[in-house]
Structure formats: structure tokens, C-alpha cells
Design a protein around this motif. Structure first.
Motif, mmCIF file in Angstrom:
data_model
loop_
_atom_site.group_PDB
_atom_site.id
_atom_site.type_symbol
_atom_site.label_atom_id
_atom_site.label_comp_id
_atom_site.label_asym_id
_atom_site.label_seq_id
_atom_site.Cartn_x
_atom_site.Cartn_y
_atom_site.Cartn_z
ATOM 1 N N ALA A 56 -9.355 -26.028 42.991
ATOM 2 C CA ALA A 56 -9.570 -27.189 42.127
ATOM 3 C C ALA A 56 -8.484 -27.216 41.057
ATOM 4 O O ALA A 56 -7.804 -26.216 40.820
ATOM 5 C CB ALA A 56 -10.941 -27.097 41.474
ATOM 6 N N ASP A 60 -10.851 -29.648 36.525
ATOM 7 C CA ASP A 60 -12.093 -29.957 37.239
ATOM 8 C C ASP A 60 -13.249 -29.095 36.743
ATOM 9 O O ASP A 60 -14.415 -29.369 37.034
ATOM 10 C CB ASP A 60 -11.923 -29.720 38.742
ATOM 11 C CG ASP A 60 -10.973 -30.729 39.370
ATOM 12 O OD1 ASP A 60 -10.773 -31.800 38.787
ATOM 13 O OD2 ASP A 60 -10.423 -30.434 40.455
ATOM 14 N N ASP A 106 -18.968 -27.661 36.141
ATOM 15 C CA ASP A 106 -18.309 -28.717 36.889
ATOM 16 C C ASP A 106 -18.068 -29.881 35.918
ATOM 17 O O ASP A 106 -19.013 -30.402 35.334
ATOM 18 C CB ASP A 106 -19.283 -29.111 38.010
ATOM 19 C CG ASP A 106 -18.639 -29.899 39.115
ATOM 20 O OD1 ASP A 106 -17.817 -30.764 38.796
ATOM 21 O OD2 ASP A 106 -19.000 -29.662 40.284
ATOM 22 N N TYR A 108 -17.661 -32.966 35.966
ATOM 23 C CA TYR A 108 -17.910 -34.337 36.413
ATOM 24 C C TYR A 108 -19.396 -34.633 36.285
ATOM 25 O O TYR A 108 -20.207 -33.740 36.555
ATOM 26 C CB TYR A 108 -17.468 -34.520 37.872
ATOM 27 C CG TYR A 108 -15.975 -34.385 38.056
ATOM 28 C CD1 TYR A 108 -15.134 -35.476 37.840
ATOM 29 C CD2 TYR A 108 -15.420 -33.159 38.392
ATOM 30 C CE1 TYR A 108 -13.756 -35.339 37.983
ATOM 31 C CE2 TYR A 108 -14.044 -33.015 38.529
ATOM 32 C CZ TYR A 108 -13.228 -34.102 38.322
ATOM 33 O OH TYR A 108 -11.878 -33.967 38.446
#
Ligand SMILES: [Zn+2]
Length: 217
Positions: A56, A60, A106, A108
């Protein structure tokens, strides 16, 4: 130019976390500041090896050191040192419960599936982070391993940001209280200043004898 105070971000995402039991903390570190600095350096190294492990981008993922119940957050103060603050950004001065927890999350909303494979590889991540720091050519720590180091840290002989981060990782590698999944909806509060919150850096206050004396467990 001056202190930047932005509102916290709230992000529902997935994460994995590491924690050490209180008796380990008190055995390994002379005071809370040392433990906090060690966790911050360990977090930076884990972030680096984790991004590589799942191929990643570093952006990210994010990391944060915080109380496991969200009672406080570790952030830089105006001098660039790690400090325990409440959700409003006010410094806390001892007395509160101290269970530093390293979250790697994470970056997101809802997560994009990075946390679960990282959780499955938690032991590998710890081992790789230990190697990353131990094999680094720096003496006291540097941005490539534990994150930015203050000039004051560079004159330390003992308990450098590097040694404190290695101590945390070494304990985590031996501890049965290692990583846990946090795949339910989780609120991660992090200061949204990208250049600082993505690089929680180790700060050494142990060289400051006043701080070491004034900052007991
Ligand atoms: Zn280094």
C-alpha cells in the motif's frame, strides 16, 4: 506561522492495535514519557513495514498512539514533543489511566481491507519493524526508522528514541497481549494535519532530568 489547531477528524474504519500490560510498561520504562516516546517510534516503524507488507501507499494507513478507551491522545506539543492530551487538545498531567495503545488503521472510511491481512501478519510486522530500526545506520533514531528526532534527542546517550522504540517492539514480540483486531466500527480521532499526524515521532524527555523526576508513573 505558529501552533496549528484544527478540529479533530472522525473516521469510521478498521484497525489493528497493540498494547502492553501496565506491569510491563513500568518494568521497562522509567516514566510515562519514555513509554510514550517508545510507542511513537514503534508506531512509525510499524507503519513503514505494514505499508510495504500489503503493498500500500504509506498514506493508505495511519497510526496513532492513544488510550485504549479514547481517554487521551498522544500528540506533539508546541515544542514538538509527544504529550498526552484530552480530546479537546488540553494537556493532561498524570493521574489519568495510562494504557498506551498503538493503532494502525486503514485511512479510508469503512476501510478498504488492509487491516485484516495486517492482523494476520502481526508477528511478522513486529519482527520487521525491529529489523528496520536495529539495522538503521543512525545512532539515536532518524526519520527513516522511528521518525523525526529533536535536536535535544541527538545528544542522548541512553534511552534514545531508537532504543525506546526497540524496547516497545521487543516487549510486544514477547507479549501474549499483542495485537488485537478492531474491525467493528471504530472512531479514530487524529489531528488532520497530514505532515504531523502521519508521523507521530519519538520525543525524548528522559535526558531532561527535571522531566524524568517530575513525571513518575
Ligand atoms: Zn534510523
Amino acid at each position: 506561522y505558529g501552533p496549528v489547531n484544527l478540529p479533530d477528524q472522525e473516521l469510521h474504519t478498521t484497525a489493528l492495535w497493540w498494547q502492553l500490560p501496565p506491569d510491563h510498561l513500568q518494568r521497562c520504562f522509567a516514566n510515562r514519557q519514555q513509554a510514550l516516546d517508545g510507542f511513537a517510534g514503534a508506531a512509525q516503524a510499524l507503519h513503514t513495514v505494514a505499508a510495504l507488507a500489503v503493498m500500500a501507499e504509506p498514506s493508505d494507513l495511519r497510526h496513532v498512539v492513544t488510550d485504549s478507551d479514547g481517554g487521551w491522545f498522544a500528540r506533539r506539543d508546541e515544542r514538538g514533543r509527544m504529550q498526552v492530551q484530552d480530546a479537546d487538545g488540553s494537556p493532561l498531567h498524570g493521574g489519568e489511566r495510562f494504557a498506551p495503545t498503538l493503532y494502525l488503521y486503514d485511512n479510508y472510511p469503512g476501510g478498504v481491507g488492509l487491516s485484516e491481512p495486517l492482523f494476520d501478519r502481526q508477528h511478522e510486522l513486529i519482527a520487521n519493524a525491529l529489523v528496520l530500526i536495529a539495522a538503521c545506520d543512525c545512532v539515536v533514531g532518524c526519520p527513516a526508522c522511528v521518525g523525526p528526532v529533536l535536536a535535544a534527542d541527538e545528544s542522548c546517550d541512553d534511552d534514545t528514541p531508537k532504543s525506546l522504540a526497540l524496547r516497545v517492539l521487543d516487549e510486544l514480540s514477547q507479549s501474549s497481549h499483542g495485537a488485537g483486531p478492531r474491525n467493528d466500527s471504530m472512531d479514530v480521532m487524529a489531528t488532520p494535519t497530514a505532515e504531523t499526524s502521519s508521523q507521530v515521532s519519538p520525543r525524548d524527555m528522559f535526558c531532561d532530568s527535571r522531566t524524568a523526576t517530575d513525571d513518575p508513573w
